[in-house]
Design a protein around this motif. Sequence first.
Motif, PDB file in Angstrom:
ATOM      1  N   MET A 114      28.034 -51.407  57.517  1.00  0.00           N
ATOM      2  CA  MET A 114      26.761 -51.362  57.673  1.00  0.00           C
ATOM      3  C   MET A 114      25.707 -50.189  57.315  1.00  0.00           C
ATOM      4  SD  MET A 114      26.339 -54.330  58.706  1.00  0.00           S
ATOM      5  CE  MET A 114      24.863 -54.463  58.828  1.00  0.00           C
ATOM      6  N   SER A 115      26.285 -48.496  58.127  1.00  0.00           N
ATOM      7  CA  SER A 115      25.779 -47.590  57.597  1.00  0.00           C
ATOM      8  C   SER A 115      25.933 -47.175  56.073  1.00  0.00           C
ATOM      9  CB  SER A 115      26.818 -45.891  58.249  1.00  0.00           C
ATOM     10  OG  SER A 115      26.914 -46.545  59.744  1.00  0.00           O
ATOM     11  N   GLY A 116      27.614 -47.247  55.342  1.00  0.00           N
ATOM     12  CA  GLY A 116      27.029 -47.237  54.646  1.00  0.00           C
ATOM     13  C   GLY A 116      26.445 -47.922  53.115  1.00  0.00           C
ATOM     14  N   GLY A 117      26.486 -49.392  53.828  1.00  0.00           N
ATOM     15  CA  GLY A 117      25.659 -50.494  53.035  1.00  0.00           C
ATOM     16  C   GLY A 117      24.831 -50.006  53.168  1.00  0.00           C
ATOM     17  N   ALA A 118      23.578 -49.194  53.536  1.00  0.00           N
ATOM     18  CA  ALA A 118      22.607 -48.580  53.843  1.00  0.00           C
ATOM     19  C   ALA A 118      22.636 -47.575  53.736  1.00  0.00           C
ATOM     20  CB  ALA A 118      22.137 -48.450  55.573  1.00  0.00           C
ATOM     21  N   ALA A 119      23.259 -46.744  53.564  1.00  0.00           N
ATOM     22  CA  ALA A 119      23.202 -45.810  52.693  1.00  0.00           C
ATOM     23  C   ALA A 119      23.569 -45.255  51.164  1.00  0.00           C
ATOM     24  CB  ALA A 119      24.519 -44.612  52.596  1.00  0.00           C
ATOM     25  N   GLY A 120      23.633 -46.949  50.990  1.00  0.00           N
ATOM     26  CA  GLY A 120      24.145 -47.641  49.085  1.00  0.00           C
ATOM     27  C   GLY A 120      22.436 -47.521  49.126  1.00  0.00           C
ATOM     28  N   VAL A 121      22.207 -48.772  50.016  1.00  0.00           N
ATOM     29  CA  VAL A 121      20.615 -49.249  49.425  1.00  0.00           C
ATOM     30  C   VAL A 121      19.264 -48.335  49.166  1.00  0.00           C
ATOM     31  CG1 VAL A 121      18.567 -50.586  50.264  1.00  0.00           C
ATOM     32  CG2 VAL A 121      21.312 -51.252  50.715  1.00  0.00           C
TER      33      VAL A 121
END
Length: 236
Positions: free
Chosen positions: A225-232
Amino acid sequence: MMGDATSAYYKDYIAGLAAGVSTVITGHPFDTVKVKLQKHNTEVHGIKYRNALHCTGRILQNEGVRGLYRGATSSFIGMAFESSLLFGIYSQTKQSLQGEVNSSKPQLQVIIPSAAFGGAIISFILCPSELVKCRMQVQGTDSMVLKHNRYSGPLDCALKTIKNEGVNGLFRGGLTTLLRESIGNAVFFSTYEYVRYYMQLHLNPPSSGSNNQPNALIDVGVGIMSGGAAGVAVSF
């Protein structure tokens, strides 16, 4: 103590390498479609793709699954080294800037320069590998590319680029890549560190009386979830 630190750095480099390979496996087909759409739909004499799905269908029809991974060899090499160095350099630089202070709460004054420095370093690897990747992707099996101008593989593409344009040809767009990686990674790691910290704090608050050792599956979920938010965040 020194052995523990060395072991931690070693794991960061290995984790980064694995992350880079995984990124290419899952993301390269999407990148191929994007590059073809960007090139051919801006050329009068090029193949017109109605949308990404139509482009994907044409690639599969004319080239098979291999067509979606055209140029992936240079991406695997570039992303593996790039991601490994990025994670390792970021971790070591962050540890050096923190010094003896072992705070679990993210510190922007540490994260931003560490991530920007790592991004600047890996841009020198990423720029040539991306250039080769894009030229291989665009080439495909399109009839517009003359036979004598075709590349037989990533190495042939790199050698012909150096022969025709010099070594500087491999670093075309290098300044833009450096700025993109420095700023982009500063945003990525800042978002990642803060989202991960507050998610873990919410799931496992200090006052809960737990031993502060989160379940492995929950920890993986928090990381995703953290990586996804950072990618966005970087995409903006």
